[in-house]
Design an enzyme around this catalytic site. Structure first.
Site, PDB file in Angstrom:
ATOM      1  N   TYR A  63     -11.848  -3.163  -3.594  1.00  0.00           N
ATOM      2  CA  TYR A  63     -12.454  -3.312  -2.212  1.00  0.00           C
ATOM      3  C   TYR A  63     -13.893  -3.488  -2.356  1.00  0.00           C
ATOM      4  CZ  TYR A  63      -7.941  -3.137   0.291  1.00  0.00           C
ATOM      5  OH  TYR A  63      -6.833  -3.185   0.981  1.00  0.00           O
TER       6      TYR A  63
ATOM      7  N   THR B  89      -5.600  -7.719  10.607  1.00  0.00           N
ATOM      8  CA  THR B  89      -5.790  -6.525   9.949  1.00  0.00           C
ATOM      9  C   THR B  89      -5.346  -5.442  10.795  1.00  0.00           C
ATOM     10  OG1 THR B  89      -7.686  -7.781   8.945  1.00  0.00           O
ATOM     11  CG2 THR B  89      -7.807  -5.403   8.969  1.00  0.00           C
TER      12      THR B  89
ATOM     13  N   LYS C 247       0.770  -1.268   0.074  1.00  0.00           N
ATOM     14  CA  LYS C 247      -0.037   0.065   0.011  1.00  0.00           C
ATOM     15  C   LYS C 247       0.837   1.130   0.001  1.00  0.00           C
ATOM     16  CE  LYS C 247      -3.727  -2.406   2.428  1.00  0.00           C
ATOM     17  NZ  LYS C 247      -4.473  -2.730   3.528  1.00  0.00           N
TER      18      LYS C 247
ATOM     19  N   ASN D 249      -1.841   0.086   7.289  1.00  0.00           N
ATOM     20  CA  ASN D 249      -1.296  -1.291   7.261  1.00  0.00           C
ATOM     21  C   ASN D 249      -0.326  -1.816   6.492  1.00  0.00           C
ATOM     22  OD1 ASN D 249      -3.347  -2.039   5.923  1.00  0.00           O
ATOM     23  ND2 ASN D 249      -4.432  -3.298   7.406  1.00  0.00           N
TER      24      ASN D 249
ATOM     25  N   ARG E  53      -0.908 -14.569   4.195  1.00  0.00           N
ATOM     26  CA  ARG E  53      -1.666 -13.775   5.257  1.00  0.00           C
ATOM     27  C   ARG E  53      -1.237 -13.899   6.742  1.00  0.00           C
ATOM     28  NH1 ARG E  53      -6.594 -10.782   4.029  1.00  0.00           N
ATOM     29  NH2 ARG E  53      -7.638 -11.686   6.041  1.00  0.00           N
TER      30      ARG E  53
ATOM     31  N   HIS F 285      -1.575  -5.666   1.339  1.00  0.00           N
ATOM     32  CA  HIS F 285      -2.979  -6.295   1.310  1.00  0.00           C
ATOM     33  C   HIS F 285      -2.498  -7.563   0.765  1.00  0.00           C
ATOM     34  CE1 HIS F 285      -6.464  -7.796  -0.462  1.00  0.00           C
ATOM     35  NE2 HIS F 285      -5.726  -8.077  -1.656  1.00  0.00           N
TER      36      HIS F 285
ATOM     37  N   ARG G 276       2.915  -6.736   9.364  1.00  0.00           N
ATOM     38  CA  ARG G 276       2.212  -5.596  10.223  1.00  0.00           C
ATOM     39  C   ARG G 276       2.483  -5.549  11.614  1.00  0.00           C
ATOM     40  NH1 ARG G 276      -3.626  -7.282   7.597  1.00  0.00           N
ATOM     41  NH2 ARG G 276      -3.373  -6.017   5.648  1.00  0.00           N
TER      42      ARG G 276
ATOM     43  N   GLU H  17      -8.687 -10.726  -7.941  1.00  0.00           N
ATOM     44  CA  GLU H  17      -7.782  -9.558  -7.611  1.00  0.00           C
ATOM     45  C   GLU H  17      -6.582  -9.690  -8.865  1.00  0.00           C
ATOM     46  OE1 GLU H  17      -6.852  -9.884  -3.746  1.00  0.00           O
ATOM     47  OE2 GLU H  17      -8.815  -8.943  -3.018  1.00  0.00           O
TER      48      GLU H  17
ATOM     49  N   PHE I 266     -15.889   2.438   7.042  1.00  0.00           N
ATOM     50  CA  PHE I 266     -14.722   2.992   6.558  1.00  0.00           C
ATOM     51  C   PHE I 266     -14.328   3.006   5.222  1.00  0.00           C
ATOM     52  CE2 PHE I 266     -14.383  -1.583   7.952  1.00  0.00           C
ATOM     53  CZ  PHE I 266     -13.823  -1.879   6.889  1.00  0.00           C
TER      54      PHE I 266
HETATM   55  P1  ATP Z   1      -6.451  -6.156   3.327  1.00  0.00           P
HETATM   56  O1  ATP Z   1      -7.730  -6.852   2.478  1.00  0.00           O
HETATM   57  O2  ATP Z   1      -6.045  -4.919   2.812  1.00  0.00           O
HETATM   58  O3  ATP Z   1      -5.534  -7.329   3.003  1.00  0.00           O
HETATM   59  P2  ATP Z   1      -7.460  -7.475   5.660  1.00  0.00           P
HETATM   60  O4  ATP Z   1      -7.941  -8.553   4.652  1.00  0.00           O
HETATM   61  O5  ATP Z   1      -6.667  -7.725   6.631  1.00  0.00           O
HETATM   62  O6  ATP Z   1      -6.750  -6.503   4.609  1.00  0.00           O
HETATM   63  P3  ATP Z   1     -10.150  -6.400   5.274  1.00  0.00           P
HETATM   64  O7  ATP Z   1     -11.348  -6.741   6.319  1.00  0.00           O
HETATM   65  O8  ATP Z   1     -10.205  -6.946   3.935  1.00  0.00           O
HETATM   66  O9  ATP Z   1      -8.796  -6.537   5.998  1.00  0.00           O
HETATM   67  O10 ATP Z   1     -10.092  -4.665   5.384  1.00  0.00           O
HETATM   68  C1  ATP Z   1      -9.271  -4.207   4.174  1.00  0.00           C
HETATM   69  C2  ATP Z   1      -8.560  -2.927   4.755  1.00  0.00           C
HETATM   70  O11 ATP Z   1      -9.633  -1.873   5.151  1.00  0.00           O
HETATM   71  C3  ATP Z   1      -7.607  -3.152   6.312  1.00  0.00           C
HETATM   72  O12 ATP Z   1      -6.408  -3.652   5.892  1.00  0.00           O
HETATM   73  C4  ATP Z   1      -7.616  -1.870   6.762  1.00  0.00           C
HETATM   74  O13 ATP Z   1      -6.640  -1.022   5.787  1.00  0.00           O
HETATM   75  C5  ATP Z   1      -9.034  -1.181   6.420  1.00  0.00           C
HETATM   76  N1  ATP Z   1     -10.139  -1.576   7.597  1.00  0.00           N
HETATM   77  C6  ATP Z   1     -10.503  -2.759   7.778  1.00  0.00           C
HETATM   78  N2  ATP Z   1     -11.246  -2.557   8.986  1.00  0.00           N
HETATM   79  C7  ATP Z   1     -11.258  -1.270   9.480  1.00  0.00           C
HETATM   80  C8  ATP Z   1     -11.951  -0.584  10.306  1.00  0.00           C
HETATM   81  N3  ATP Z   1     -12.482  -1.301  11.261  1.00  0.00           N
HETATM   82  N4  ATP Z   1     -11.579   0.812  10.478  1.00  0.00           N
HETATM   83  C9  ATP Z   1     -10.613   1.159   9.331  1.00  0.00           C
HETATM   84  N5  ATP Z   1     -10.156   0.847   8.542  1.00  0.00           N
HETATM   85  C10 ATP Z   1     -10.305  -0.660   8.267  1.00  0.00           C
HETATM   86 MG    MG Z   2      -9.059  -8.261   2.869  1.00  0.00          MG
END
Ligand code: ATP
Ligand code: MG
Length: 137
Positions: free
Chosen positions: A49, A91, A9, A112, A85, A115, A102, A126, A57
């Protein structure tokens, strides 16, 4: 062989963590099959996304992803989706163990660093979104 989509990111790129992140996946034994730097717009970030589009968010997340260039990659290897992962961590960086990306380099959920696809289906979608011209084989 299984493939996953990994994206560094904008904060990961700005902080100079590209080499460190690639090294972790390489040293684990995974194979880099595609990579490019890209700056994406709101519409593209929203597609990436799309499953989160109803979350409160979502707009903040899109603004984060478009805030600078990202590095998009396809990595290949046995169980690379789930293991990738684990290498990334949870996350919320506060829940991520030291030794994960992370856990070692991030504090805020909204910044964070990286992805990783969460399933075979999302990896397929993706990779098709980010590498539509079939540069990955
Ligand atoms: P990614 O898809 O980016 O790999 P992830 O799979 O761990 O992350 P997801 O649930 O897919 O988590 O959320 C995507 C992204 O959205 C997270 O990486 C984070 O940057 C953001 N995010 C998720 N939950 C929250 C939240 N509650 N508040 C703020 N940002 C959030
Ligand atoms: Mg995700």
């Amino acid at each position: 062989m299984e493939q996953t989509f990994i994206m560094i990111k904008p904060d990961g790129v700005q902080r100079g963590l590209v080499g460190e992140i690639i090294a972790r996946f390489e040293k684990k034994g995974f194979c880099l099959r595609g990579m490019k730097m890209a700056s994406v717009d709101k519409s593209f970030a929203g597609k990436h996304y799309q499953d989160l589009s109803t979350k409160p968010f979502f707009n903040k997340l899109v603004d984060y992803i478009i805030s600078g260039p990202v590095v998009a990659m396809v990595w290949e290897g046995k169980n690379v989706i789930a293991t990738g992962r684990k290498i990334i961590g949870m996350t919320n960086p506060s829940d991520s163990a030291p030794g994960t990306i992370r856990g070692d380099f991030a504090i805020e959920m909204g910044r964070n660093i990286i992805h990783g696809s969460d399933s075979v289906e999302s990896a397929r979608k993706e990779i098709a979104l980010w590498f539509p011209d079939g540069t990955v084989n």
